[in-house]
Structures are given as structure tokens and as C-alpha cells.
Design a protein around this motif. Structure first.
Motif, PDB file in Angstrom:
ATOM      1  N   THR A   1       4.426   6.406   2.701  1.00 42.89           N
ATOM      2  CA  THR A   1       3.690   6.581   1.450  1.00 42.89           C
ATOM      3  C   THR A   1       3.524   8.067   1.174  1.00 42.89           C
ATOM      4  O   THR A   1       3.315   8.855   2.098  1.00 42.89           O
TER       5      THR A   1
ATOM      6  N   VAL B   1       1.112  10.759  -0.181  1.00 45.28           N
ATOM      7  CA  VAL B   1      -0.328  10.918  -0.383  1.00 45.28           C
ATOM      8  C   VAL B   1      -0.598  12.351  -0.835  1.00 45.28           C
ATOM      9  O   VAL B   1      -0.048  13.300  -0.263  1.00 45.28           O
TER      10      VAL B   1
ATOM     11  N   MET C   1      -7.974  11.875  -4.433  1.00 50.09           N
ATOM     12  CA  MET C   1      -6.921  11.430  -3.519  1.00 50.09           C
ATOM     13  C   MET C   1      -6.074  10.410  -4.260  1.00 50.09           C
ATOM     14  O   MET C   1      -6.602   9.504  -4.907  1.00 50.09           O
TER      15      MET C   1
ATOM     16  N   VAL D   1      -1.952   8.274  -4.439  1.00 49.15           N
ATOM     17  CA  VAL D   1      -0.653   7.957  -3.850  1.00 49.15           C
ATOM     18  C   VAL D   1       0.367   7.984  -4.976  1.00 49.15           C
ATOM     19  O   VAL D   1       0.049   7.718  -6.141  1.00 49.15           O
TER      20      VAL D   1
ATOM     21  N   THR E   1       1.352   5.074   6.526  1.00 46.06           N
ATOM     22  CA  THR E   1      -0.061   4.874   6.209  1.00 46.06           C
ATOM     23  C   THR E   1      -0.390   3.399   6.392  1.00 46.06           C
ATOM     24  O   THR E   1       0.500   2.566   6.561  1.00 46.06           O
TER      25      THR E   1
ATOM     26  N   THR F   1      -2.994   0.520   4.356  1.00 44.25           N
ATOM     27  CA  THR F   1      -3.891   0.277   3.232  1.00 44.25           C
ATOM     28  C   THR F   1      -4.850  -0.844   3.591  1.00 44.25           C
ATOM     29  O   THR F   1      -4.428  -1.933   3.981  1.00 44.25           O
TER      30      THR F   1
ATOM     31  N   VAL G   1      -6.554   4.063   1.642  1.00 45.88           N
ATOM     32  CA  VAL G   1      -5.362   4.399   2.411  1.00 45.88           C
ATOM     33  C   VAL G   1      -5.776   5.265   3.591  1.00 45.88           C
ATOM     34  O   VAL G   1      -6.554   6.221   3.429  1.00 45.88           O
TER      35      VAL G   1
ATOM     36  N   VAL H   1      -2.500  10.773   5.574  1.00 44.03           N
ATOM     37  CA  VAL H   1      -3.663  11.098   4.741  1.00 44.03           C
ATOM     38  C   VAL H   1      -4.362  12.343   5.287  1.00 44.03           C
ATOM     39  O   VAL H   1      -4.712  13.262   4.532  1.00 44.03           O
TER      40      VAL H   1
END
Length: 367
Positions: A188, A190, A241, A243, A279, A281, A286, A291
């Protein structure tokens, strides 16, 4: 409004049955242990209720009955219920506060010449406006359904990508490099963007000015992230934050936000860090080392750039409008260790290009 009679009136105004039970009464009717009822109630973020207080109605009984039946079916476990309860509780608490603020504004607009009614600002008066209450309720359901469709669409795209990756791995002609391009489909992108010097701003500006800055920052973040097919995960104080579909989109979100902030009435300096990797979720949030890395990269970022891990820099090499510069010295990032970085900025000639032209180029690349 005050007093126990008003509690029943408020419940009725928002469509809830009036409170007629104590907690023990609900537990007896539903057959749920006291400890479970307390945990569910607390997970949703509600204040503790004295055991002898009449605070629950038939709606509470129906909800507890449905939860107990779902758990008894074995389709979900108690951990799933508590996790969802926490997400719903924290989200709807903020939504409810925002709606009460809206009701206060409506009361102010409907007041006397000074904007305030003879009894002062009382959001309870707006509960008598059936049309407004219906709009508040239907808007919640509408936005939830649209987000549910979007979330399901993202999940289907991930599953399709997983299928494609498995097919590539099964193909002996597929190279190892191609199989692992973009770090695999479980990865992912981020990103974090925060307002630099927010503490200094807090001392220099009054509360209303500061609130306006945060409001415009959040509105801009939602706009830009959506424009790049990303998702805002959460706002954390003076930071967002998010994604993104890939590293390039994550970087462009940060750069676009910085340009918007620079052109605002109160120019802001924003810092951006973007990372790409595994990551997990949970409850819409996340988590994972990716992260943490993106957050720490924001700490060392500078204006006009997005900071990324150096090993990801090659993924942006063929973007003629972006200037990617490896940073010579490694950084010791808290909780991460020694990390080699790269900065990404728009080339000087691109910074002056109209945003519409940049969007056209991005659309052509996507096509």
C-alpha cells in the motif's frame, strides 16, 4: 433543555423510543451477560450509566438482541463486534458534534436582529424542524452507501490484482523482476502531510483564524486525495494520513497540497512523506511499518518536496515533470533506524504550469 423529562423529549425528537429500562432490565430481556453489555456500550464511546438509572429504551433492546443473535450464529466473533463498535462510536461522535454545530448555526440565523433568539442559542429548538432532521438522517445513509460502494470497489480491484499476480507467478516466462514490480499487490502507498510550525501559528492567531486554517487544510486534503483516487484514512491534529493507488499518486497528492497551501490567504508550509510497502487494514485504519516510515519521513521533509525511501526512487525515473534527487547522507529515523531517502519535487517549469494542464497530462498517462 435540562432535567429527566427533557431527556425523553430529546430521544423522541431524534426518533428514539423513550428510556423506560435500567441496564439490568435490558440484560434480562436479551439474555446477555452484564460484562458484555458494558463492553459494547463503552466500545461505542458512550458515558457510563449508573445501574439504577432508567436510560434505555426499546431501540436498545432490539439492538442488543440483534447483536446477541449475530454472535450466537458464529458468523462473527466478539472481537469483530467490538472493533466495529469502536469505529462507529468514534466516527459518529464526531459527526453528531458537527451536526449539533449546524443546528446552532440554524438557530443563530433564525434569531433576532443580533442573530440570536430571545432564549439564546439552543440547538434543541431545531429538533422541531422535521425537514432538517430528516436531511441529517438521510445524508448519513447516503454518504455511508456511497463509501460502501467505493470500499467494495477497492476490495474487488485488489482481488483482481491478486489473481493477475498469481497468474504471472504461474507463468514460467514471467521474470522475477516483473513479478515483484511495485512490491506486490499486498503493498500500500501511505502518505502523511502536516502543517509545519503549527504550534507557532497557534500562538500567533486567534482561535477562529486557527480553526479556519485547519478547516481549509482538511477540505483541500479531501479534494486532492479524491482527485488522485486515494482515500483519506484520518486527520491527526494538523496532519492528514492517506492511502493512494501507487507511489506516483501518493507523491503528487503531497505536491498538489503544498501548492494549494502556498497560494492560500495565509500561506502555509506543508511537509510530506510517502512510503510504499506492506500494511494491514483494521476498522478502516491502516497499520504497519510502512505507515510508521511515512510518518517519520514527514519529520525530515522540506517545503516543496515529498520525501520517499531511496529504493523507491526508480519508480518515478520516467516522469518528465518530476525531479527526483537521492539524498546523499542517510537519516536516523526514530523507531526506524538508518534510512536512505530521496526527495521528489516538480521541475521549475512545471511549478508554473496551470493545474489543468498537469491534470490533462496525468489523464493521458492513466489512459
Amino acid at each position: 433543555m435540562s432535567g429527566p423529562d427533557d431527556v425523553a423529549a430529546l430521544a423522541a425528537a431524534v426518533g428514539l423510543d423513550p428510556p423506560v429500562y435500567r441496564r439490568a432490565d435490558v440484560e434480562r430481556q436479551v439474555g446477555v451477560p452484564h460484562a458484555d453489555m458494558v463492553r459494547w456500550w463503552r466500545a461505542m464511546g458512550f458515558a457510563e450509566v449508573p445501574e439504577d438509572e432508567v436510560a434505555f429504551g426499546r431501540d436498545d433492546v432490539r439492538m442488543a438482541t440483534d447483536l446477541a443473535s449475530l454472535l450466537a450464529s458464529g458468523r462473527v466473533d466478539d472481537l469483530d463486534v467490538l472493533r466495529l463498535a469502536r469505529v462507529l462510536g468514534s466516527s459518529f461522535s464526531r459527526i453528531a458534534e458537527a451536526q449539533v454545530s449546524l443546528l446552532e448555526d440554524v438557530d443563530d440565523e433564525g434569531g433576532g436582529a443580533d442573530g440570536v433568539g430571545s432564549e439564546g442559542t439552543d440547538p434543541g429548538r431545531s429538533l422541531e424542524d422535521a425537514e432538517l432532521l430528516e436531511l441529517l438522517e438521510t445524508s448519513l445513509v447516503y454518504v455511508w452507501r456511497r463509501h460502501l460502494v467505493a470500499a467494495l470497489g477497492r476490495r474487488l480491484r485488489v482481488e483482481a490484482a491478486d489473481e493477475a499476480l498469481r497468474a504471472d507467478i504461474a507463468d514460467p516466462d514471467t521474470t522475477t523482476e516483473a513479478r515483484h514490480e511495485d512490491h506486490g499487490t499486498s503493498a500500500t502507498t501511505v502518505g502523511f502531510v502536516d502543517i509545519a510550525g503549527f504550534s507557532r501559528l497557534s500562538k500567533r492567531l486567534d482561535v477562529e483564524e486557527l480553526g479556519d486554517i485547519v478547516d481549509r487544510f482538511e477540505a483541500g486534503a479531501l479534494d486532492v486525495v479524491a482527485e488522485h483516487d486515494g482515500r483519506v484514512v484520518k486527520f491527526i491534529g494538523d496532519a492528514v494520513m492517506y492511502v493512494a493507488p501507487d507511489l506516483e499518486a501518493g507523491v503528487r497528492i503531497g505536491l498538489d497540497l503544498q501548492e494549494r497551501a502556498k497560494g492560500s490567504d495565509v500561506p502555509l508550509e506543508l511537509h510530506c512523506g510517502v512510503a510504499h510497502g506492506p500494511t494491514i487494514t483494521m476498522g478502516g485504519d491502516v497499520f504497519g511499518p510502512t505507515v510508521n516510515l511515512a510518518s517519520r519521513l514527514t519529520d525530515v521533509a522540506r517545503r516543496g518536496t515529498a520525501v520517499i525511501p531511496r529504493e523507491c526512487a526508480h519508480e518515478l525515473d520516467d516522469r518528465p515533470d518530476l525531479l527526483v534527487k537521492p539524498v546523499r547522507r542517510p537519516y536516523d529515523l526514530k523507531g526506524i533506524g538508518r534510512t536512505r531517502l530521496a526527495t521528489v519535487a516538480r521541475r521549475p517549469e512545471e511549478r508554473d504550469a496551470p493545474a489543468s494542464r498537469r491534470r490533462d497530462r496525468r489523464d493521458r498517462r492513466a489512459g
